[in-house]
Design a protein around this motif. Structure first.
Motif, PDB file in Angstrom:
ATOM      1  N   ALA A 281       0.831  -1.201   0.000  1.00 58.47           N
ATOM      2  CA  ALA A 281       0.000   0.000   0.000  1.00 58.47           C
ATOM      3  C   ALA A 281       0.872   1.260   0.000  1.00 58.47           C
ATOM      4  N   LYS A 282       1.943   1.243   0.793  1.00 56.43           N
ATOM      5  CA  LYS A 282       2.853   2.389   0.821  1.00 56.43           C
ATOM      6  C   LYS A 282       3.459   2.639  -0.560  1.00 56.43           C
ATOM      7  N   ALA A 283       3.843   1.563  -1.245  1.00 56.76           N
ATOM      8  CA  ALA A 283       4.464   1.700  -2.560  1.00 56.76           C
ATOM      9  C   ALA A 283       3.524   2.385  -3.543  1.00 56.76           C
ATOM     10  N   SER A 284       2.247   2.014  -3.512  1.00 57.96           N
ATOM     11  CA  SER A 284       1.287   2.609  -4.444  1.00 57.96           C
ATOM     12  C   SER A 284       1.044   4.073  -4.112  1.00 57.96           C
ATOM     13  N   LEU A 285       0.961   4.394  -2.837  1.00 61.19           N
ATOM     14  CA  LEU A 285       0.710   5.776  -2.431  1.00 61.19           C
ATOM     15  C   LEU A 285       1.907   6.662  -2.733  1.00 61.19           C
ATOM     16  N   ASP A 286       3.105   6.139  -2.499  1.00 61.79           N
ATOM     17  CA  ASP A 286       4.310   6.912  -2.804  1.00 61.79           C
ATOM     18  C   ASP A 286       4.420   7.193  -4.302  1.00 61.79           C
ATOM     19  N   ALA A 287       4.028   6.196  -5.114  1.00 60.56           N
ATOM     20  CA  ALA A 287       4.123   6.342  -6.567  1.00 60.56           C
ATOM     21  C   ALA A 287       2.905   7.038  -7.165  1.00 60.56           C
ATOM     22  N   GLU A 288       1.850   7.185  -6.362  1.00 67.07           N
ATOM     23  CA  GLU A 288       0.601   7.820  -6.805  1.00 67.07           C
ATOM     24  C   GLU A 288       0.036   7.134  -8.048  1.00 67.07           C
ATOM     25  N   ILE A 289      -0.127   5.805  -7.929  1.00 69.67           N
ATOM     26  CA  ILE A 289      -0.663   5.010  -9.040  1.00 69.67           C
ATOM     27  C   ILE A 289      -1.966   4.349  -8.602  1.00 69.67           C
ATOM     28  N   PRO A 290      -2.814   3.948  -9.552  1.00 67.50           N
ATOM     29  CA  PRO A 290      -4.059   3.240  -9.202  1.00 67.50           C
ATOM     30  C   PRO A 290      -3.739   1.945  -8.466  1.00 67.50           C
ATOM     31  N   PHE A 291      -4.660   1.553  -7.557  1.00 65.86           N
ATOM     32  CA  PHE A 291      -4.379   0.380  -6.727  1.00 65.86           C
ATOM     33  C   PHE A 291      -5.672  -0.135  -6.124  1.00 65.86           C
ATOM     34  N   LEU A 292      -5.575  -1.311  -5.519  1.00 65.34           N
ATOM     35  CA  LEU A 292      -6.677  -1.853  -4.721  1.00 65.34           C
ATOM     36  C   LEU A 292      -6.226  -1.904  -3.269  1.00 65.34           C
ATOM     37  N   TYR A 293      -7.063  -1.386  -2.387  1.00 64.56           N
ATOM     38  CA  TYR A 293      -6.747  -1.382  -0.965  1.00 64.56           C
ATOM     39  C   TYR A 293      -7.760  -2.237  -0.213  1.00 64.56           C
ATOM     40  N   ARG A 294      -7.302  -2.823   0.870  1.00 62.68           N
ATOM     41  CA  ARG A 294      -8.201  -3.534   1.777  1.00 62.68           C
ATOM     42  C   ARG A 294      -8.614  -2.528   2.834  1.00 62.68           C
ATOM     43  N   VAL A 295      -9.854  -2.083   2.779  1.00 57.67           N
ATOM     44  CA  VAL A 295     -10.290  -1.002   3.648  1.00 57.67           C
ATOM     45  C   VAL A 295     -11.284  -1.509   4.697  1.00 57.67           C
ATOM     46  N   HIS A 296     -11.214  -0.879   5.850  1.00 55.24           N
ATOM     47  CA  HIS A 296     -12.114  -1.201   6.956  1.00 55.24           C
ATOM     48  C   HIS A 296     -12.425   0.125   7.644  1.00 55.24           C
ATOM     49  N   ASP A 402       6.518   4.109 -17.160  1.00 51.98           N
ATOM     50  CA  ASP A 402       6.148   5.482 -16.835  1.00 51.98           C
ATOM     51  C   ASP A 402       4.881   5.524 -15.979  1.00 51.98           C
ATOM     52  N   LYS A 403       4.940   6.306 -14.902  1.00 55.59           N
ATOM     53  CA  LYS A 403       3.820   6.343 -13.963  1.00 55.59           C
ATOM     54  C   LYS A 403       2.557   6.890 -14.612  1.00 55.59           C
ATOM     55  N   GLY A 404       2.720   7.822 -15.526  1.00 59.67           N
ATOM     56  CA  GLY A 404       1.552   8.329 -16.241  1.00 59.67           C
ATOM     57  C   GLY A 404       0.880   7.241 -17.049  1.00 59.67           C
ATOM     58  N   SER A 405       1.675   6.391 -17.676  1.00 57.94           N
ATOM     59  CA  SER A 405       1.121   5.270 -18.440  1.00 57.94           C
ATOM     60  C   SER A 405       0.429   4.281 -17.509  1.00 57.94           C
ATOM     61  N   ILE A 406       1.011   4.053 -16.332  1.00 60.12           N
ATOM     62  CA  ILE A 406       0.404   3.140 -15.363  1.00 60.12           C
ATOM     63  C   ILE A 406      -0.954   3.677 -14.914  1.00 60.12           C
ATOM     64  N   ARG A 407      -1.021   4.980 -14.666  1.00 60.59           N
ATOM     65  CA  ARG A 407      -2.290   5.571 -14.230  1.00 60.59           C
ATOM     66  C   ARG A 407      -3.362   5.404 -15.313  1.00 60.59           C
ATOM     67  N   LYS A 408      -2.995   5.646 -16.527  1.00 62.86           N
ATOM     68  CA  LYS A 408      -3.944   5.532 -17.636  1.00 62.86           C
ATOM     69  C   LYS A 408      -4.369   4.081 -17.846  1.00 62.86           C
ATOM     70  N   LYS A 409      -3.426   3.167 -17.702  1.00 65.56           N
ATOM     71  CA  LYS A 409      -3.666   1.758 -17.978  1.00 65.56           C
ATOM     72  C   LYS A 409      -4.554   1.092 -16.925  1.00 65.56           C
ATOM     73  N   TYR A 410      -4.408   1.514 -15.661  1.00 65.30           N
ATOM     74  CA  TYR A 410      -5.040   0.749 -14.576  1.00 65.30           C
ATOM     75  C   TYR A 410      -6.128   1.489 -13.809  1.00 65.30           C
ATOM     76  N   ARG A 411      -6.406   2.747 -14.135  1.00 62.47           N
ATOM     77  CA  ARG A 411      -7.387   3.492 -13.344  1.00 62.47           C
ATOM     78  C   ARG A 411      -8.750   2.795 -13.338  1.00 62.47           C
ATOM     79  N   THR A 412      -9.270   2.496 -14.497  1.00 61.51           N
ATOM     80  CA  THR A 412     -10.577   1.828 -14.576  1.00 61.51           C
ATOM     81  C   THR A 412     -10.502   0.401 -14.060  1.00 61.51           C
ATOM     82  N   PHE A 413      -9.398  -0.303 -14.380  1.00 59.23           N
ATOM     83  CA  PHE A 413      -9.231  -1.683 -13.933  1.00 59.23           C
ATOM     84  C   PHE A 413      -9.260  -1.776 -12.415  1.00 59.23           C
ATOM     85  N   ALA A 414      -8.574  -0.859 -11.729  1.00 58.57           N
ATOM     86  CA  ALA A 414      -8.529  -0.904 -10.261  1.00 58.57           C
ATOM     87  C   ALA A 414      -9.925  -0.745  -9.672  1.00 58.57           C
ATOM     88  N   GLU A 415     -10.706   0.175 -10.218  1.00 58.29           N
ATOM     89  CA  GLU A 415     -12.064   0.373  -9.711  1.00 58.29           C
ATOM     90  C   GLU A 415     -12.924  -0.862  -9.955  1.00 58.29           C
TER      91      GLU A 415
END
Length: 530
Positions: A281-296, A402-415
């Protein structure tokens, strides 16, 4: 019997068609079959998936794989699982350093084999998770992967995705990185054997088996103890959920119910996996990329108010929960006050019911129960699609995309993955719990007429629920108490107007097992003294 509604030529749905006859509803195994169908849990892999799995099962670690990965084959890496586990998706290693500890959590690199958009990936997305019943596992991935090429079997080269973390002597994570790796696990550890090592009761044969990784194992325990204490100081809740282990005979009939217990080695693995999940989770937040979190998320204030009212009436002190926004640590304080009493299980259960259900989200909303600001699921990609999802995202990050490419590639997928994974988790848990009720009833049916002592676990206008030490819960109707005219207080207690006899939540009560219906999972008790 499986039936499908059938519409006649006039549009009337009053007819149905028999699809299959499963067997007798008096068998829990047959009822589990029906529950699986009712919940819509997929059991058969499509031919295209099986064909792809067969091709993947023959893949080996190639020189090209080695050239692109960090070689950890000489590291004292080991797995610890139950004796009958076949899908070994996590391995660990630990070393002491001048400043603290280094921890390696090495996870099966499922995303190397399961590529986006392939038949196996599409099927895994639909399934979302492996589903566990008393007599079977319905895997998310075909066994050629889950028990074969992806499983981290000892003595074989395996491709892994490793979280490599540094900690100081207080258990604070001071650094982390993720690497694509290749390992060769030195020992296939078993929980019971490792517990014997920690308890000082291990046989010479067991000590010899673990000798290649003994230093790594003992260092891992030392670090896990520090992490556990750190969690307690944060206020992490340690609530037991009264899980049951079902023992079946050769015919698949439930012959015993045993409360699941957690030993030292189980706690060790849990602590180390939590650390790796935090690092992801820290890695995704530091890189500011789309991700899935386990939230409670924090519990609803109205439900906390109701919980406090219940505890007040039960005589359980909970003053810290009555302030504006109680913390995780506030909730963690309450169960300690009833530990070892007849109210312990009830208090744990009611706190769990008050909490929101953990789920997956593409936003980081924190994990209230663990008292963590960032948390994800990285450690079980063989059996959970969210873990496979974030492996795929992190793989691109590790490769330097590239982080911009990662954001574009996975934003919808993560949701989409978060929503679908949460939905499929609910489906799996519903099926597992309903089947457990059937197996419990099957066991209790063989013990009709027996006398036991349980604890009143629930009170309704028509009767009470009593929970036994083996976690079986049965209902007693008020009409089964002779010469009693009960008055219900609306929540926790019935009181007889004539004798003053009370039936209150948390109170021990002698019962007789009176009936058990396997098909519905219903169990009925009678009071020992009507």
């Amino acid at each position: 019997v499986l039936i499908t509604p059938k519409m006649d030529t006039r549009g009337d749905w009053s007819q149905c068609e028999v699809q299959a006859v499963l067997g007798s509803g008096s068998r829990a195994r047959v009822c589990a079959d029906a529950i699986i169908e009712r919940c819509g849990i997929p059991t058969q892999f499509p031919p295209a998936v099986m064909a792809q799995a067969e091709d993947i099962s023959h893949m080996t670690v190639t020189p090209e794989d080695m050239a692109e990965r960090l070689d950890l084959r000489d590291e004292p890496i080991f797995t610890i699982d139950s004796a009958d586990a076949k899908d070994l998706d996590d391995a660990v290693s630990a070393h002491k350093t001048v400043d603290g500890y280094t921890l390696g959590v090495h996870i099966a690199d499922v995303s190397h084999y399961v590529k986006a958009g392939t038949p196996i990936d599409n099927e895994a997305f639909i399934r979302g998770t492996s589903v566990y019943f008393a007599d079977r596992v319905i895997p998310m991935l075909p066994e050629a992967l889950s028990n074969g090429v992806c499983s981290l079997n000892a003595g074989t080269e395996k491709l892994t995705f490793s979280a490599l973390m540094d900690f100081d002597f207080d258990g604070n994570m001071t650094g982390y990185r993720f690497e694509k790796t290749v390992i060769n696990s030195k020992v296939r550890g078993v929980y019971s054997e490792v517990n014997e090592i920690f308890q000082g009761t291990a046989t010479p044969d067991i000590l010899e088996k673990y000798s290649p990784v003994m230093d790594s194992l003992m260092t891992a325990k030392e670090l896990a103890d520090i992490l556990r204490n750190s969690g307690k100081s944060r206020g992490q809740m340690d609530l037991t959920s009264d899980e049951t282990k079902f023992l079946l005979n050769e015919d698949g009939v439930c012959i015993d119910l045993l409360p699941r217990t957690q030993g030292i080695s189980e706690e060790l693995i849990e602590q180390l996996m939590v650390a790796a999940n935090c690092a992801a989770a820290k890695a995704s937040l530091d890189a500011e990329i789309p991700f899935l979190y386990r939230v409670h998320e924090k519990p609803n204030p109205d439900r906390v108010y109701e919980l406090c009212d219940l505890f007040d009436r039960l005589g359980v002190k909970c003053s810290e929960l009555k302030k504006g926004t109680p913390s995780t640590k506030d909730f963690a304080e309450v169960p300690d006050r009833v530990k070892g009493t007849s109210k312990e299980s009830l208090v744990n259960q009611r706190i769990l019911r008050t909490m929101d259900k953990a789920r997956y989200d593409h936003r980081e909303l924190g994990h209230f129960g663990l008292a963590l600001g960032e948390y994800s699921h990285f450690t079980s990609p063989i059996r959970r699609y969210p873990d496979t999802s974030i492996h795929r995202i992190l793989s691109d990050l590790v490769r330097g995309e590239d982080k911009g490419s990662i954001r574009k590639k996975y934003r919808t997928f993560a949701e989409e993955s978060a929503v679908e994974s949460s939905k499929n988790e609910v489906r799996a848990v519903t099926g597992e719990r309903d089947a457990e009720d059937c197996y419990m009833a099957e066991y209790m049916r063989a013990h009709l007429g027996e006398h036991h002592t349980g604890v009143i676990n629930g009170v309704t206008p028509k009767g009470i629920f009593v929970k036994l030490e083996n976690n079986a819960e049965g209902f007693i109707s008020l009409s089964d108490f002779e010469n009693c005219d009960f008055e219900f207080d609306g929540e926790i207690c019935h009181k007889c107007r004539r004798s003053g006899k009370t039936l209150m939540m948390g109170q021990e009560l002698g019962i007789i097992i009176a009936g058990a219906d396997v098909a519905t999972g219903r169990i009925d008790f009678m009071p020992e003294e009507p």
